[in-house]
Design an enzyme around this catalytic site. Structure first.
Site, PDB file in Angstrom:
ATOM      1  N   GLN A  78       0.838  -1.198   0.000  1.00 36.50           N
ATOM      2  CA  GLN A  78       0.000   0.000   0.000  1.00 36.50           C
ATOM      3  C   GLN A  78       0.876   1.251   0.000  1.00 36.50           C
ATOM      4  OE1 GLN A  78      -3.157   0.063   2.883  1.00 36.50           O
ATOM      5  NE2 GLN A  78      -4.050   1.866   1.967  1.00 36.50           N
ATOM      6  N   PHE A  79       1.148   1.745  -1.202  1.00 36.58           N
ATOM      7  CA  PHE A  79       2.001   2.926  -1.340  1.00 36.58           C
ATOM      8  C   PHE A  79       1.388   4.166  -0.717  1.00 36.58           C
ATOM      9  CE2 PHE A  79      -0.720   3.316  -5.032  1.00 36.58           C
ATOM     10  CZ  PHE A  79      -0.889   4.690  -5.194  1.00 36.58           C
ATOM     11  N   THR A  80       0.076   4.184  -0.539  1.00 33.34           N
ATOM     12  CA  THR A  80      -0.580   5.372   0.011  1.00 33.34           C
ATOM     13  C   THR A  80      -0.231   5.606   1.485  1.00 33.34           C
ATOM     14  OG1 THR A  80      -2.597   4.144   0.537  1.00 33.34           O
ATOM     15  CG2 THR A  80      -2.499   5.236  -1.620  1.00 33.34           C
TER      16      THR A  80
END
Length: 150
Positions: A78-80
């Site tokens: 999850q890059f966010t």
């Protein structure tokens, strides 16, 4: 590396209508990677995950670790997690590692966690549009950043 650990009584990941991961008791781990992350971050985090005492003992006190509880794990990229919201209302993801750096580290993280747990770790699919379902048990949600060790 930054992780969000959610203690779950069940969790699953679905991609394009296909369930690709499913567990009962254990951890759903959201993993965010930046360019500066290394194997040292992986080893520190996986050790922390395996030994984190957030499962109930015989008195329902959070004294047991994942291994004690015989829990399972799903890891979802999850890059966010590395979003910057300082300016404006549209998050910037400039800190998040690009796939050429993030994918190998993500795969190494999962492999190291499997070694530390002594069993298979389920995953989502890096870069996919995933639907994640979970029942957060407690609720217990813990955020750990490998850059904040002290």
């Amino acid at each position: 590396m930054k992780i969000v650990i959610q203690r779950v009584s069940e969790a699953s990941v679905t991609i394009d209508g296909e369930k690709v991961a499913s567990i009962s008791k254990g951890f759903l781990i959201l993993l965010g990677i930046v360019n500066e992350d290394t194997q040292e971050d992986i080893k520190w985090l996986t050790n922390k995950i395996v030994n984190l005492r957030v499962f109930g003992d015989e008195n329902n006190v959070m004294n047991n670790a994942l291994l004690d509880a015989n829990g399972d794990v799903i890891v979802v990229s999850q890059f966010t997690l590395h979003a910057s919201t300082k300016k404006g209302n549209r998050p910037s993801y400039i800190k998040a590692a690009k796939p050429d750096i993030a994918v190998p580290l993500y795969e190494d993280f999962v492999k190291q966690l499997e070694v530390d747990l002594g069993k298979q770790v389920q995953t989502g699919r890096f870069g996919a549009d995933m639907k994640v379902k979970l029942i957060n048990d407690g609720p217990v949600t813990i955020i750990i950043d490998s850059k904040n060790r002290e």
